[in-house]
Design a protein around this motif. Structure first.
Motif, PDB file in Angstrom:
ATOM      1  N   CYS A 382       0.867  -1.173   0.000  1.00 56.15           N
ATOM      2  CA  CYS A 382       0.000   0.000   0.000  1.00 56.15           C
ATOM      3  C   CYS A 382       0.910   1.231   0.000  1.00 56.15           C
ATOM      4  O   CYS A 382       1.844   1.319   0.795  1.00 56.15           O
ATOM      5  CB  CYS A 382      -0.854  -0.015   1.261  1.00 56.15           C
ATOM      6  SG  CYS A 382      -1.902   1.428   1.410  1.00 56.15           S
ATOM      7  N   ASP A 401      -5.511 -12.442  -1.509  1.00 59.44           N
ATOM      8  CA  ASP A 401      -6.551 -11.556  -0.980  1.00 59.44           C
ATOM      9  C   ASP A 401      -5.999 -10.433  -0.101  1.00 59.44           C
ATOM     10  O   ASP A 401      -6.683  -9.447   0.138  1.00 59.44           O
ATOM     11  CB  ASP A 401      -7.521 -12.352  -0.099  1.00 59.44           C
ATOM     12  CG  ASP A 401      -8.190 -13.449  -0.893  1.00 59.44           C
ATOM     13  OD1 ASP A 401      -8.402 -13.252  -2.077  1.00 59.44           O
ATOM     14  OD2 ASP A 401      -8.472 -14.502  -0.289  1.00 59.44           O
ATOM     15  N   SER A 402      -4.776 -10.608   0.372  1.00 53.46           N
ATOM     16  CA  SER A 402      -4.284  -9.620   1.334  1.00 53.46           C
ATOM     17  C   SER A 402      -3.813  -8.337   0.650  1.00 53.46           C
ATOM     18  O   SER A 402      -3.486  -7.364   1.315  1.00 53.46           O
ATOM     19  CB  SER A 402      -3.145 -10.220   2.153  1.00 53.46           C
ATOM     20  OG  SER A 402      -2.131 -10.640   1.291  1.00 53.46           O
ATOM     21  N   GLN A 405      -5.274  -4.521   1.453  1.00 54.80           N
ATOM     22  CA  GLN A 405      -6.216  -4.511   2.582  1.00 54.80           C
ATOM     23  C   GLN A 405      -5.847  -3.342   3.488  1.00 54.80           C
ATOM     24  O   GLN A 405      -4.680  -3.044   3.685  1.00 54.80           O
ATOM     25  CB  GLN A 405      -6.148  -5.823   3.368  1.00 54.80           C
ATOM     26  CG  GLN A 405      -6.669  -7.038   2.626  1.00 54.80           C
ATOM     27  CD  GLN A 405      -8.176  -7.001   2.383  1.00 54.80           C
ATOM     28  OE1 GLN A 405      -8.911  -6.333   3.087  1.00 54.80           O
ATOM     29  NE2 GLN A 405      -8.619  -7.709   1.350  1.00 54.80           N
ATOM     30  N   ASP A 406      -6.854  -2.700   3.999  1.00 55.56           N
ATOM     31  CA  ASP A 406      -6.656  -1.554   4.886  1.00 55.56           C
ATOM     32  C   ASP A 406      -5.742  -0.510   4.266  1.00 55.56           C
ATOM     33  O   ASP A 406      -4.828  -0.006   4.911  1.00 55.56           O
ATOM     34  CB  ASP A 406      -6.023  -2.007   6.221  1.00 55.56           C
ATOM     35  CG  ASP A 406      -6.986  -2.874   6.979  1.00 55.56           C
ATOM     36  OD1 ASP A 406      -8.190  -2.542   6.967  1.00 55.56           O
ATOM     37  OD2 ASP A 406      -6.545  -3.886   7.545  1.00 55.56           O
ATOM     38  N   LYS A 428     -13.305 -10.342   1.049  1.00 62.87           N
ATOM     39  CA  LYS A 428     -12.062  -9.599   1.273  1.00 62.87           C
ATOM     40  C   LYS A 428     -11.797  -8.642   0.130  1.00 62.87           C
ATOM     41  O   LYS A 428     -11.275  -7.540   0.322  1.00 62.87           O
ATOM     42  CB  LYS A 428     -10.893 -10.571   1.448  1.00 62.87           C
ATOM     43  CG  LYS A 428     -10.904 -11.235   2.813  1.00 62.87           C
ATOM     44  CD  LYS A 428      -9.642 -12.019   3.041  1.00 62.87           C
ATOM     45  CE  LYS A 428      -8.698 -11.305   3.997  1.00 62.87           C
ATOM     46  NZ  LYS A 428      -7.561 -12.180   4.374  1.00 62.87           N
ATOM     47  N   LEU A 431     -13.856  -5.714   0.776  1.00 59.49           N
ATOM     48  CA  LEU A 431     -13.239  -4.952   1.862  1.00 59.49           C
ATOM     49  C   LEU A 431     -12.052  -4.130   1.353  1.00 59.49           C
ATOM     50  O   LEU A 431     -11.844  -2.992   1.759  1.00 59.49           O
ATOM     51  CB  LEU A 431     -12.790  -5.929   2.943  1.00 59.49           C
ATOM     52  CG  LEU A 431     -12.537  -5.375   4.331  1.00 59.49           C
ATOM     53  CD1 LEU A 431     -13.809  -4.760   4.881  1.00 59.49           C
ATOM     54  CD2 LEU A 431     -12.023  -6.484   5.249  1.00 59.49           C
ATOM     55  N   MET A 432     -11.316  -4.722   0.410  1.00 58.85           N
ATOM     56  CA  MET A 432     -10.157  -4.038  -0.159  1.00 58.85           C
ATOM     57  C   MET A 432     -10.552  -2.703  -0.780  1.00 58.85           C
ATOM     58  O   MET A 432      -9.823  -1.722  -0.688  1.00 58.85           O
ATOM     59  CB  MET A 432      -9.520  -4.951  -1.215  1.00 58.85           C
ATOM     60  CG  MET A 432      -8.483  -4.291  -2.098  1.00 58.85           C
ATOM     61  SD  MET A 432      -8.008  -5.337  -3.469  1.00 58.85           S
ATOM     62  CE  MET A 432      -9.361  -5.027  -4.603  1.00 58.85           C
TER      63      MET A 432
END
Ligand SMILES: *[C@@H]1O[C@H](CO)[C@@H](O)[C@H](O)[C@H]1NC(C)=O
Length: 823
Positions: A382, A401-402, A405-406, A428, A431-432
């Motif tokens: 990120c 999937d990670s 994220q956030d 997920k 959520l992303m």
């Protein structure tokens, strides 16, 4: 080897000529050479270009009417064949072993426009051989052994490729300046002189290809070359040597620079940067593309760092190999005009390294568009601070999937492509996107996304308008987890069996693609009130309901072909509806055919018809009732007007009699019979007996006994009666009211009946000449009364038409073959 005159025609261009085709495309790439590769599928980008080139190439060919084209490529030829059709317009002789080209080889081909001679062994070329080929536009003699050429090329040439030959210096003569139509020029040399290209400096070339494969460094010497007036310049270096070219190439108004085969290590990295310094100076360079780059990570970052402040807007790297090691490198993304970086197909030969060292360089690039495709990258960081990215394409990597994220820093991101990665969990992914406030297009197709695992609410970014979830393993529950404002939703090739009752209302949804799933029904538009495009082909829809069109009023296009339609009554309404709106039905009528019943399999729905009768039970019952009614009326009519019952009775009697007659063994009757029939009648009926009965029986050889004709005089009447009844096979009684009056007749009946009982055989025949009311039979004739009720009698019909049947019936009672004594 006979040439096949059309084998080089449009689609048959070999892959070898593809390279040439690529070049042609680049010529076409007129002014801008603006390689915005944003939304292009990444899979084998070279092939995409190649296919494009093939298409364009073939278009060019067909528009130029290059037939007849002759393809002699790759046939081990050592000479140009002598039997070429004189009207040949395109001749392919590439990939052979031709050593020489003479005027006599091509002089008869007056219409020749395209000549391909690449990958041969030609050492010398005198352009005079083309003296008669005044139409020649395209000449490819690349990849030969040319050391010398002599003047002067045909003025009509647009494409001249002399690259990858053994020239020492660039073979550009003064006369090249006359090639005013020239657009593509391919050359090669092992050394350069500053003004080698001066003769073509005034031409407006689109593309110069310089093969520098044989170029070798001269120590301490720096050569220079002035390249003027070309839009694109492509330099091809040696594949296996470290980059060592030290030519100072100065350009003017170059828009597109391409370099192929660059091998770098930490030692020669600076050489490339120096080399690029002059080339990237101009204010107008838009596009820099590097093919087949092998480099250390350190050198790559250095190259980025060098290019960032340069006036390059698009940087593309295809086929990148990272060697040696990957460590943290300093990269400062100062202000840059670079708009997009594309890297496709990375091979990483470093196995142990800090992922962060690698990924942090990319996320800090401070550009708008980034494509990293077909790499072994497993993750992307990120960005640490609000990022400039509006477009990110990470097709065909191994992200999980990670990823992101956030991640609150991708606020400007509008398009995110994560096609063909390792994503698994739809929730997920939702959520992303939560923090990507500008995200409009998300492509997560070709992953392993599954929506079953989780039953919470999904936190999609509300801004998403286009969502591509195709080619995953999603089921119907995906309809509970979708961005609320999505307009275009691609769900094709998943595992959706049905759309659940309770789904998210997608009021903005306009296009829904659920093709290649296992849906059994057409979805209604209750939850998708704006739906205008629906693709539902290749599903299991067998009995679509016609209500669909009621529910989906806004539909502009529906593709529902290739479903296993059940051609039964229920489908008729749908077929009717679809026929009415066929202009919005994609693939109609060819993709719509019956799958069931077997007899109709393959029949187009358009040609499928069921009679209204077989489909409507009420109508069927009414019809059968009506038919029965008509039948009954007909029968009644027959009975009333034509006396059908009489006929039936007669036929019935006749058959019975015949059967009975057949059952009696003839031998038993072989007694002294004199007559077939004894006839008893009243005097009043004698006229009928003589005029009707006798002639009709005797014409068939039936011998008849009548009392007035055969009675033996002298004997008493009673004796005579007994005698003749015994001598007769059967006794016929002609019944009428007169008969009843006659005493004698009664006797005769008595004896005959008596005889009947004694013999046990059936020899009484009653003919009812006129109806006798039962009550009229006097009581003393109880025998007659009994007989008339017990036995069937033949009624004499008054209608003449019935007489034939009457006689036939009567005659059937007799066995005429019976041997009679002639006493
Ligand atoms: C979704 O992606 C697939 C390939 O992964 C592509 O064929 C399709 O056209 C895309 N759909 C849309 C609506 O862009």
């Amino acid at each position: 080897m006979k040439p096949s005159p059309s084998s080089m025609s449009k689609p048959a261009m070999s892959l070898n000529s593809c390279k040439n085709a690529v070049k042609m495309v680049l010529i076409l790439w007129d002014s801008r050479c603006n390689m915005t590769r944003d939304r292009e599928p990444i899979v084998g980008s070279f092939h995409v270009v190649c296919i494009l080139a093939l298409i364009v190439g073939s278009l060019m060919q067909s528009s130029d009417e290059l037939e007849p084209a002759v393809d002699y490529s790759d046939r081990n030829l050592t000479h140009v064949p002598k039997d070429l059709p004189p009207r040949t317009k395109a001749l392919n002789l590439s990939q052979n072993s031709i050593q020489e080209l003479q005027m006599s080889d091509v002089s008869i081909l007056l219409e020749l426009r395209v000549l391909r001679l690449s990958h041969n062994r030609i050492q010398k070329l005198d352009f005079n051989v083309f003296k008669f080929n005044r139409e020649l536009e395209y000449l490819d003699i690349s990849h030969n052994h040319l050391r010398n050429i002599s003047c002067c090329p045909v003025v009509s040439l647009k494409h001249l490729d002399l690259s990858f030959n053994d020239f020492d210096v660039l073979p550009v003569y003064k006369e090249f300046g006359n090639l005013t139509k020239l657009s593509f020029l391919g050359l090669s040399a092992t050394k350069f002189r500053h003004l080698d290209l001066l003769p073509v400096a005034h031409l407006h070339l689109n593309y110069i290809l310089l093969g520098l494969v044989g170029y070798h460094v001269k120590d301490g010497e720096t050569e220079s070359l002035q390249v003027l007036n070309t839009k694109a310049l492509h330099l091809v270096f040696h594949q296996n040597s470290l980059f060592s070219v030290q030519v100072n190439i100065s350009v003017n108004a170059l828009r597109c620079l391409q370099l192929s085969n660059i091998k770098l290590n930490d030692g020669n990295c600076q050489k490339l940067i120096t080399f690029l310094l002059e080339l990237t100076r101009g204010p107008s360079l838009l596009n820099l593309t590097l093919y087949h780059v092998e480099t250390t990570w350190k050198c790559l970052v250095k190259l980025f760092q060098f290019l960032w402040p340069r006036p390059v807007e698009y940087l593309n790297i295809y086929n990148l190999t990272i060697i040696q090691s990957i460590n943290y490198e300093n990269f400062t993304s100062s202000k840059t005009v670079l708009k997009a970086l594309t890297i496709e197909h990375i091979t990483n030969q470093v196995f142990i390294f800090s992922k962060e060292a690698l990924y942090s360089v990319f996320v800090n690039m401070n550009i708008r568009k980034l494509t990293i495709a077909d790499t072994p990258f497993i993750h992307m960081l990120c960005p640490p601070s609000p990022s400039t990215f509006v477009f990110l394409n990470f097709t065909q990597n191994v992200f999980t999937d990670s990823v992101f994220q956030d991640c609150p820093t991708l606020k400007r991101l509008q398009t995110l492509i994560l096609q063909k990665n390792g994503l698994k969990n739809l929730f997920k992914v939702a959520l992303m996107t939560e923090n990507m406030a500008s995200l409009e297009t998300l492509d997560v197709s070709l992953n392993s996304l599954d929506s079953r695992a989780y039953e919470g609410t999904c936190s999609w970014a509300e801004s998403i308008l286009v969502l591509n979830l195709s080619s995953n393993v999603l089921t119907g529950s995906v309809f509970r987890c979708l961005p609320p404002k999505v307009k275009v939703l691609d769900l094709h090739n998943n595992r959706i069996k049905s759309i659940p009752q309770k789904v998210i209302k997608l009021e903005a949804l306009q296009e829904l693609n659920v093709a290649s799933n296992s849906l059994m029904e057409l979805p209604g538009c209750g939850a998708f009130s704006s739906l205008s495009v629906l693709a539902i082909e290749h599903n299991s829809v067998s009995l679509p309901s016609a209500d669909f069109f009621q529910s989906c009023q806004k539909i502009r296009s529906i593709a529902a072909g290739n479903n296993p339609f059940q051609c039964t009554c229920e489908l008729r309404e749908f077929v009717k509806r679809i026929g009415q709106v066929s202009e919005v039905v994609e693939g109609w009528p060819d993709s719509y055919s019956c799958d069931f019943p077997e007899s109709a399999q393959g029949t187009l729905l358009q040609d499928f018809h069921m009679s209204p009768l077989s489909c409507d039970t009420g109508l069927l019952i009414v019809t059968i009732g009506a038919i029965l009614l008509v039948l009954a009326a007909f029968v009644a009519f027959l009975c009333y007007c034509l006396d059908l019952p009489w006929y039936l009775r007669m036929v019935c009697q006749w058959t019975q009699t015949r059967r009975r007659a057949r059952n009696i063994p003839v031998e038993e009757l072989q007694r002294a019979l004199q007559f077939h029939a004894f006839v008893s009648y009243s005097e009043h009926d004698s006229a009928w007996v003589k005029n009707e009965l006798l002639p009709n029986l005797e014409k068939d050889g039936i011998r008849v006994c009548l009392h007035e004709r055969n009675f033996i005089p002298g004997k008493s009447i009673v004796e005579n009666i007994i005698h003749f009844i015994e001598k007769s096979y059967k006794s016929i009684f002609v019944l009428s009211p007169h008969f009843i009056q006659s005493e004698w007749c009664h006797y005769e009946l008595y004896f005959a009946h008596h005889n009947l009982f004694h013999e046990g055989s059936d020899n009484l025949i009653l003919i009812l000449l006129e109806p006798i009311p039962q009550d009229n039979i006097p009581n003393r004739y109880h025998k007659l009364r009994a007989l008339m009720t017990q036995r069937t009698y033949l009624e004499w019909p008054t209608e003449k038409s019935k007489h034939g049947l009457f006689w036939a019936n009567l005659r059937a009672s007799f066995i005429t073959k019976l041997a009679l004594s002639n006493e």
